[in-house]
Design an enzyme around this catalytic site. Structure first.
Site, PDB file in Angstrom:
ATOM      1  N   LYS A 163      -2.279 -31.501  10.823  1.00 54.33           N
ATOM      2  CA  LYS A 163      -3.732 -31.397  10.913  1.00 54.33           C
ATOM      3  C   LYS A 163      -4.291 -32.790  11.191  1.00 54.33           C
ATOM      4  O   LYS A 163      -3.978 -33.740  10.453  1.00 54.33           O
ATOM      5  CB  LYS A 163      -4.308 -30.862   9.598  1.00 54.33           C
ATOM      6  CG  LYS A 163      -3.995 -29.390   9.335  1.00 54.33           C
ATOM      7  CD  LYS A 163      -4.867 -28.479  10.178  1.00 54.33           C
ATOM      8  CE  LYS A 163      -4.734 -27.026   9.741  1.00 54.33           C
ATOM      9  NZ  LYS A 163      -5.490 -26.133  10.639  1.00 54.33           N
ATOM     10  N   GLU A 218      -3.602 -27.867  19.409  1.00 58.85           N
ATOM     11  CA  GLU A 218      -4.441 -26.701  19.109  1.00 58.85           C
ATOM     12  C   GLU A 218      -5.905 -27.115  18.975  1.00 58.85           C
ATOM     13  O   GLU A 218      -6.219 -28.071  18.267  1.00 58.85           O
ATOM     14  CB  GLU A 218      -3.917 -26.086  17.803  1.00 58.85           C
ATOM     15  CG  GLU A 218      -4.624 -24.835  17.356  1.00 58.85           C
ATOM     16  CD  GLU A 218      -3.955 -24.216  16.115  1.00 58.85           C
ATOM     17  OE1 GLU A 218      -2.768 -24.527  15.849  1.00 58.85           O
ATOM     18  OE2 GLU A 218      -4.625 -23.461  15.417  1.00 58.85           O
ATOM     19  N   ASP A 243      -7.848 -21.771  19.302  1.00 57.13           N
ATOM     20  CA  ASP A 243      -7.927 -21.099  18.003  1.00 57.13           C
ATOM     21  C   ASP A 243      -9.378 -20.709  17.699  1.00 57.13           C
ATOM     22  O   ASP A 243      -9.785 -19.586  17.984  1.00 57.13           O
ATOM     23  CB  ASP A 243      -7.334 -21.986  16.903  1.00 57.13           C
ATOM     24  CG  ASP A 243      -7.408 -21.341  15.528  1.00 57.13           C
ATOM     25  OD1 ASP A 243      -7.852 -20.180  15.433  1.00 57.13           O
ATOM     26  OD2 ASP A 243      -7.026 -21.978  14.526  1.00 57.13           O
ATOM     27  N   LYS A 267      -6.128 -14.395  14.824  1.00 55.67           N
ATOM     28  CA  LYS A 267      -6.223 -14.234  13.366  1.00 55.67           C
ATOM     29  C   LYS A 267      -6.949 -12.936  13.067  1.00 55.67           C
ATOM     30  O   LYS A 267      -7.992 -12.654  13.675  1.00 55.67           O
ATOM     31  CB  LYS A 267      -6.982 -15.416  12.748  1.00 55.67           C
ATOM     32  CG  LYS A 267      -6.244 -16.727  12.893  1.00 55.67           C
ATOM     33  CD  LYS A 267      -7.002 -17.890  12.302  1.00 55.67           C
ATOM     34  CE  LYS A 267      -6.201 -19.168  12.478  1.00 55.67           C
ATOM     35  NZ  LYS A 267      -6.979 -20.378  12.143  1.00 55.67           N
TER      36      LYS A 267
HETATM   37 MG    MG Z   1      -6.050 -23.804  13.955  1.00 59.14          MG
END
Ligand code: MG
Length: 369
Positions: A163, A218, A243, A267
């Protein structure tokens, strides 16, 4: 079969360690657990985990959308008729995908239990035998992240997700520090969570990372900037994943038309559950785009739902559903064979919910009849 009651539990799942990404730091994970009762005595569980930065839904809004709008529209309906259930939900309220996902997942749990089969059997059968788990490193100093990465490598992980998304100078340093520490025999993916904001900044960062063996980057830019993503994809050799910018079919269509991504992160909480996720996977497959099933850090209930989708589709080539591993207390016992995932084989989601723990973690609740 008819839905006779819907119980809602607004829950806070305790995290072992704070989860830090570019736009938020979480200490507990808010979720709404939905328990659906039917006239046949079969019960199904669903889960909605909102991310207000992504879908605009909050813990409270998911709870009250289910209580006041979706719940009343679904009492008396047949949970086995999933196409109709979604149509009814879409007529009752626009968007609200996380609230709809909670209902959708409970309907699939019920359907599987009714027919005595695991959910993946209802959506194509098992395709994948195994999925490796990727370990996610929260944003920290380059040295601390590298140290944590090495620790995880020693535990058996072969896939890391880093991240980042503060400043490109710090971020490039973070990525290089992790790669230098773990060596080249481990896969690294980078999630910027929109932190580099524009394509110009993102390209400046990516130029410095082209030699560092990154699987993909991403969501480098703001969610709605699909044009920016397309520009990045055209100008770097590092594959691009969308995303936050991709919720449902509308964004999938735009991503395909603009050739904006090599890979999409689907998701259940962004698209409305298992049924819409399957539709998205098929849409991506038609365009030759690979998929990942990700999560909003969900308990065993939501994570199991994601697993069933992931294991049943060839076009889904990676999975990130590690919520249960991050919680110090969960309502189910989804099995992880770290660094791999095991797929539950029992009917429905295959997750037995511990009602005592559910009550204990519940802040407020409601029943719709
Ligand atoms: Mg993500």
């Amino acid at each position: 079969m008819q839905i006779t009651a819907i119980h809602l539990y607004a829950v806070q799942f305790p995290l072992k360690e704070p989860f830090v990404i570019s736009y938020h730091a979480y200490h507990t994970m808010p979720a709404v657990i939905l328990k659906m009762e039917t006239d046949e005595g079969i019960t199904g569980y669903g889960e909605g985990v909102p991310d207000e930065h992504v879908t605009g839904e909050t813990w409270e809004s998911v709870f009250y959308t289910l209580k006041n709008t979706l719940g009343p529209a679904l009492i008396g309906q047949n949970p086995l008729e999933i196409e109709k259930i979604h149509d009814r939900m879409n007529q009752a309220i626009y968007a609200a995908p996380t609230s709809k996902a909670a209902v959708d997942i409970a309907c699939f749990d019920l359907t599987g239990k009714k027919w005595g089969m695991p959910v993946y059997q209802l959506i194509g059968g098992r395709y994948h035998e195994k999925f490796p788990l990727a370990y996610t490193l929260s944003i920290d100093s380059p040295d601390a992240m590298a140290e944590q990465a090495l620790k995880m490598k020693k535990q058996g992980y072969r896939f890391l997700k880093i991240k980042v998304g503060t400043s490109i100078e710090e971020d490039v340093e973070r990525i290089k520090a992790v790669r230098s520490r773990v060596g080249n025999d481990i896969a690294i993916r980078v999630d910027v969570n929109q932190g580099w904001k524009t394509s110009t900044i993102a390209l400046k960062a990516l130029k410095q990372l082209e030699e560092w063996q990154i699987d993909w980057v991403e969501q480098p830019v703001a969610a709605d900037d699909i044009d920016g993503l397309a520009e990045i994809r055209a100008k770097t050799v590092i594959p691009v994943m969308i995303d936050e910018g991709l919720k449902g079919t509308r964004e999938m269509r735009e991503t395909i038309q603009k050739r904006a991504a090599d890979k999409v992160n689907i998701k259940l909480m962004k698209c409305g559950g298992i049924y819409p996720a399957v539709k998205l996977a098929h849409q991506a497959e038609l365009a030759g785009i690979e998929c990942q099933i990700g999560s909003m850090v969900e308990s065993s209930v939501g994570s199991a739902a994601g697993f069933h989708v992931a294991f049943s589709k060839k076009v889904i080539t990676s999975v990130e559903l590690t919520g249960p591993l991050k919680f110090s207390k969960d309502i189910g016992h989804l099995a992880y064979d770290v660094p791999f995932i095991s797929l539950p084989e029992k009917p429905g989601l295959g997750v037995e919910v511990n009602e005592e723990t559910l009550e204990e973690l519940t802040a407020f609740q409601e029943t719709i009849r």
